[in-house]
Design a protein around this motif. Structure first.
Motif, mmCIF file in Angstrom:
data_model
loop_
_atom_site.group_PDB
_atom_site.id
_atom_site.type_symbol
_atom_site.label_atom_id
_atom_site.label_comp_id
_atom_site.label_asym_id
_atom_site.label_seq_id
_atom_site.Cartn_x
_atom_site.Cartn_y
_atom_site.Cartn_z
ATOM 1 N N VAL A 245 -13.840 56.464 -6.323
ATOM 2 C CA VAL A 245 -14.056 55.629 -5.140
ATOM 3 C C VAL A 245 -14.219 54.167 -5.555
ATOM 4 O O VAL A 245 -13.600 53.268 -4.978
ATOM 5 N N ALA A 246 -15.043 53.928 -6.560
ATOM 6 C CA ALA A 246 -15.284 52.562 -7.023
ATOM 7 C C ALA A 246 -14.003 51.909 -7.516
ATOM 8 O O ALA A 246 -13.701 50.757 -7.189
ATOM 9 N N ARG A 247 -13.202 52.656 -8.283
ATOM 10 C CA ARG A 247 -11.971 52.089 -8.831
ATOM 11 C C ARG A 247 -10.953 51.800 -7.721
ATOM 12 O O ARG A 247 -10.165 50.862 -7.832
ATOM 13 N N ASN A 248 -10.937 52.624 -6.662
ATOM 14 C CA ASN A 248 -10.060 52.351 -5.528
ATOM 15 C C ASN A 248 -10.379 50.999 -4.902
ATOM 16 O O ASN A 248 -9.484 50.224 -4.572
ATOM 17 N N ILE A 249 -11.661 50.727 -4.772
ATOM 18 C CA ILE A 249 -12.077 49.448 -4.195
ATOM 19 C C ILE A 249 -11.811 48.303 -5.171
ATOM 20 O O ILE A 249 -11.348 47.227 -4.794
ATOM 21 N N GLN A 250 -12.089 48.553 -6.442
ATOM 22 C CA GLN A 250 -11.898 47.509 -7.449
ATOM 23 C C GLN A 250 -10.422 47.192 -7.670
ATOM 24 O O GLN A 250 -10.084 46.076 -8.096
ATOM 25 N N PHE A 251 -9.555 48.137 -7.371
ATOM 26 C CA PHE A 251 -8.120 47.864 -7.408
ATOM 27 C C PHE A 251 -7.781 46.725 -6.444
ATOM 28 O O PHE A 251 -7.005 45.826 -6.770
ATOM 29 N N ALA A 252 -8.410 46.763 -5.260
ATOM 30 C CA ALA A 252 -8.195 45.682 -4.285
ATOM 31 C C ALA A 252 -8.838 44.383 -4.746
ATOM 32 O O ALA A 252 -8.283 43.297 -4.539
ATOM 33 N N LEU A 253 -10.003 44.475 -5.393
ATOM 34 C CA LEU A 253 -10.661 43.277 -5.911
ATOM 35 C C LEU A 253 -9.821 42.608 -6.996
ATOM 36 O O LEU A 253 -9.705 41.377 -7.043
ATOM 37 N N LYS A 254 -9.213 43.425 -7.839
ATOM 38 C CA LYS A 254 -8.355 42.881 -8.888
ATOM 39 C C LYS A 254 -7.136 42.195 -8.272
ATOM 40 O O LYS A 254 -6.764 41.079 -8.665
ATOM 41 N N ALA A 255 -6.523 42.867 -7.297
ATOM 42 C CA ALA A 255 -5.348 42.290 -6.644
ATOM 43 C C ALA A 255 -5.695 40.978 -5.939
ATOM 44 O O ALA A 255 -4.853 40.077 -5.846
ATOM 45 N N GLY A 256 -6.936 40.877 -5.483
ATOM 46 C CA GLY A 256 -7.368 39.671 -4.796
ATOM 47 C C GLY A 256 -7.835 38.567 -5.728
ATOM 48 O O GLY A 256 -8.261 37.501 -5.260
ATOM 49 N N GLY A 257 -7.814 38.812 -7.026
ATOM 50 C CA GLY A 257 -8.191 37.791 -7.985
ATOM 51 C C GLY A 257 -9.688 37.596 -8.122
ATOM 52 O O GLY A 257 -10.138 36.548 -8.614
ATOM 53 N N ARG A 258 -10.475 38.606 -7.748
ATOM 54 C CA ARG A 258 -11.930 38.496 -7.843
ATOM 55 C C ARG A 258 -12.370 38.552 -9.307
ATOM 56 O O ARG A 258 -11.822 39.326 -10.101
#
Length: 378
Positions: free
Chosen positions: A102-115
């Motif tokens: 679950v965490a990695r699914n969300i962090q995938f979006a954070l990475k794509a967003g340049g966070r």
């Protein structure tokens, strides 16, 4: 309140087997900042295609898309990526990556967003806490219920602090109780974070609970739009009437028709607080007629009520006529139903075609199920 989304004469055409399919045909609409805006319609109406033009997952064939007053129709590359960080998307089928936690699914979006990677863990916990799943940080999607998967999908869509959230049939794959929970969550997100939500659905239950304004689509065009209560309490277009009739329609089992009391069978519809007034007893007393209530239903759109009654009215000729005229004058919809049609069918959609309609009579058929495609643009 300012418009955060504006579509101007948007058209989308596809080439399919040598023919041109016009999926969206000249749609113009505006969505106010901070509201929940709904788009409803039959399967194939063009709803999913239309909503995907907002973040340019589907590029308009013609027309313009404006976000916060800025024309973004032709943005590409870095500008397109920046636009999509401002617009979250929640799919019907969740679209979670099964081999990631679950965490990695969300962090995938954070990475794509340049966070910044240093913020990932804190941000992920914050998002999971927001959707009520903080304890699922290290779980995998296979171990989650449908409602939990959709909560994760919502958390992922919110990862980069979007100002707009697009929801494409986000509750149609869920059971009734879970749908209620997800709608409550989205409404809370809308109110607490001020995020503008555009929600596609064919379910009036969804519309009545969270939509501020609604647009009804058919064959690629908007046929009716406005305040949700106004649109559904006084539907003007047959497509909207069909949706309302499917949701509010009540029927008399055909086998019970022979045992109905003598008199005129009437369907009455009320709007607003009129649905709560003691009209029936007042008319019966004033005109010395009997009024038997066969079926009744009241539904609330926010704090506003829409009611429907089926009654049998009986009495001496002149009194009966006067009583029916009084009922007709004080309700939104009045319709006398034919006993022969009632005996033959048990579906109010069919009765609509056979009953004798007075002022405010409605006709229509039920809504089809809607299947949304889930596609992306690189």
């Amino acid at each position: 309140m300012a418009d955060v989304i504006e579509l101007r004469d948007v058209r989308v055409s596809f080439h399919e087997r040598g023919t041109v399919v016009d999926a969206v045909r000249g749609v113009s609409l505006s969505v106010r900042k901070g509201e929940v805006f709904g788009i409803v319609g039959f399967s194939g109406a063009g709803k999913s295609t239309l909503v995907r033009t907002i973040n340019l997952l589907e590029r308009p064939t013609s027309g313009r898309v404006l976000i916060d007053g800025e024309d973004v129709t032709d943005v590409r590359g870095a500008g397109l990526r920046a636009l999509r960080r401002r617009i979250g998307f929640v799919f019907q089928g969740f679209n979670l990556v099964g081999n990631l936690t679950v965490a990695r699914n969300i962090q995938f979006a954070l990475k794509a967003g340049g966070r910044d990677r240093k913020d990932w863990s804190r941000r992920t916990h914050d998002l999971l806490r927001l959707v009520g799943l903080d304890e699922k940080f290290d779980s995998y999607p296979s171990g989650l219920s449908g409602g939990q998967k959709q909560r994760v999908a919502i958390a992922r869509a919110l990862a980069n602090d979007p100002e707009i959230l697009l929801c494409d049939e986000a509750t149609s794959a869920l059971d009734l109780e879970t749908t209620e929970e997800i709608l409550g969550l989205l409404k809370r997100i809308n109110r607490t974070l001020g995020i503008t939500i555009v929600f596609i659905t064919h379910q009036l239950d969804v519309a009545k609970r969270i939509f501020d304004h609604v647009a009804v689509m058919e064959h690629g065009v908007i046929v009716e739009q406005g305040d949700t209560f106004d649109v559904f309490s006084q539907p003007a277009h047959p497509t909207t009437q069909a949706l309302v009739n499917r949701y509010l329609g009540i029927s008399i089992p055909p086998q019970l028709v022979p045992s109905l009391p003598e008199g005129t069978v009437v369907e009455l519809r009320y709007r607003g607080e009129g649905a709560l007034e003691p009209l029936i007893s007042e008319v019966a007393r004033r005109f010395d007629v009997s009024i038997n209530v066969l079926h009744a239903r009241v539904e609330y759109f926010g704090s506003h009520a829409i009611g429907i009654l089926i009654v049998v009215v009986d009495g001496p000729g002149n009194s009966l006529t006067a009583a029916l005229d009084e009922l007709r004058a004080h309700v939104l919809g009045y319709r006398e139903l034919d006993r022969g049609d009632l005996a033959r069918v048990g579906d109010m959609g069919d009765i609509d075609r056979g009953g004798r309609a007075g002022n405010g009579g409605r006709a229509g058929e039920g809504m089809d199920d809607v299947a949304s495609t889930e596609e992306d643009e690189s």
